[in-house]
Scaffold this active site. Structure first.
Site, PDB file in Angstrom:
ATOM      1  N   ASN A 178       0.804  -1.222   0.000  1.00 32.82           N
ATOM      2  CA  ASN A 178       0.000   0.000   0.000  1.00 32.82           C
ATOM      3  C   ASN A 178       0.838   1.274   0.000  1.00 32.82           C
ATOM      4  OD1 ASN A 178       0.978   0.107   2.622  1.00 32.82           O
ATOM      5  ND2 ASN A 178      -1.017  -0.019   3.619  1.00 32.82           N
ATOM      6  N   LYS A 179       2.160   1.157  -0.105  1.00 26.78           N
ATOM      7  CA  LYS A 179       3.010   2.334  -0.057  1.00 26.78           C
ATOM      8  C   LYS A 179       3.122   2.990  -1.438  1.00 26.78           C
ATOM      9  CE  LYS A 179       3.917   2.035   4.333  1.00 26.78           C
ATOM     10  NZ  LYS A 179       3.078   0.900   4.722  1.00 26.78           N
ATOM     11  N   ILE A 180       3.619   4.247  -1.465  1.00 28.03           N
ATOM     12  CA  ILE A 180       3.704   4.993  -2.719  1.00 28.03           C
ATOM     13  C   ILE A 180       4.611   4.267  -3.706  1.00 28.03           C
ATOM     14  CG2 ILE A 180       4.414   7.171  -3.779  1.00 28.03           C
ATOM     15  CD1 ILE A 180       3.620   8.542  -1.138  1.00 28.03           C
TER      16      ILE A 180
END
Length: 369
Positions: A178-180
């Protein structure tokens, strides 16, 4: 359902992973690991990157490299994910919680100064939800104490023109799905300190001696390596890092514009010296909204919109309440009761952002009627 996270895997990820599989180099010995470490360190503006298995293992390596242990205290934000604090216990040190800013939701120099004791040996500054903590000011409030950046949520965030990862003595990033920037799972330590980087490299792989074939180990290390397959994805993501960060920020700014003027909704502030990258878009539901945070979440869920509660304050977590339950951090406690974050991420299309904004406005209008 509009899901909470939206990764963006439209670069050369498939090409690089296929190349890694075809070459047979799928373990941590593959060439993509070093490529990823170098590229991401350069993106952050530091000399060293040490890839590892997760953001939590990256933070554990950073604290172990600093030789923290029993009897030491580490100041941590009361408002953060529990993965920020667990590594303090892994090394045998004691966490001390400090409250956060009501505007940026990060540690402040004042709250850090109030938490200092003769046993303080480090400060962990989380860049909450993509807004950087003021590491320079925090370091000035704790002279001689290393500041460790928990940059898991803040790829590309900036403080006075310097990127997260280059602000403290050492930093830890996460590349969870879910990280950039993502590798599915994975993390990285970044630093300009040659000695800390070398120690992290040793500790992540069982602390082998100079001749690994002899199976001699200088101390107790860990099995925290990143695979060549994950790193191949990371190289492709880092090639597009500026684009992904800009896309994530645009999602956040679209939410800010869409929610402007909505009664009872308070957004995370952006300090004049900061560049927020909006890993997630957090809001606080205040009394004027007309329904509670939990009621708003349930209504959004029924409308097909996934959300998450804010972090529960660390001193209110069952795992830490016996040790830290006497702390009083009113800002963190209020955020934990009233906050939720909305679907975001660099892969988020504009129409989904607009649909979430419209749903919040309908809830507010219905409550007021």
């Amino acid at each position: 359902m509009i899901r909470i996270a939206a990764p963006h895997l439209e670069g050369r990820e498939r090409e690089y992973v296929t190349e890694a599989i075809t070459s047979g180099w799928i373990s941590s010995r593959g060439p993509y690991v070093a490529r990823f470490e170098g590229a991401f360190a350069t993106f952050c503006g530091v000399r060293h990157g040490v890839a590892c298995a997760s953001g939590t293992t990256a933070l554990h390596l950073a604290l172990a490299a600093l030789r923290l242990g029993p009897g030491d205290e580490v100041i941590v934000p009361a408002f953060t994910m529990i993965g920020t604090v667990n590594p303090v216990r892994y090394v045998g040190a004691s966490p001390v919680v400090a409250d956060v800013s009501p505007e940026t939701w990060n540690l402040t120099p004042e709250t850090v100064a109030a938490a200092l004791t003769p046993r303080t040996r480090a400060v962990i500054a989380t860049h909450v939800y993509g807004h950087p903590a003021d590491v320079e000011a925090i370091a000035a409030a704790a002279p001689g104490i290393p500041v460790v950046e928990d940059a898991a949520e803040a790829h590309g965030a900036e403080c006075r023109g310097r990127r997260a990862g280059a602000l403290g003595r050492i930093a830890a990033f996460s590349f969870y799905a879910n990280k950039i920037l993502t590798t599915g799972e994975g993390g990285m330590v970044v630093t300009d300190d040659d000695g800390l980087a070398e120690r992290c490299r040793s500790l992540r792989d069982h602390a082998f001696g100079p001749d690994a074939s002899r199976y001699e180990h200088s101390e107790v290390g860990f099995s925290y390596r990143m695979s060549n397959l994950q790193a191949a994805v990371g190289v492709a993501q880092t090639e597009r890092a500026r684009e992904l960060v800009d896309r994530s920020r645009r999602v956040g700014m679209r939410y800010r514009d869409g929610l402007r003027g909505l009664r009872g909704v308070r957004c995370q502030g952006e300090a004049a010296w900061a560049r927020h990258v909006y890993w997630v878009f957090g809001i606080v539901i205040e009394d004027g909204f007309g329904s509670s945070r939990d009621e708003a979440r349930a209504t959004l869920e029924a409308a097909g919109i996934e959300t998450r509660d804010f972090f529960h304050p660390i001193h209110r977590q069952p795992a830490y309440s016996a040790e830290l339950g006497g702390a009083r951090c009113p800002v963190a406690e209020d955020l934990g009761k009233r906050g939720l974050y909305l679907p975001a991420g660099p892969g988020r299309p504009d129409d989904e952002v607009d649909a979430v904004v419209a749903a919040l406005r309908r809830i507010s209008a219905t409550s007021a009627a």
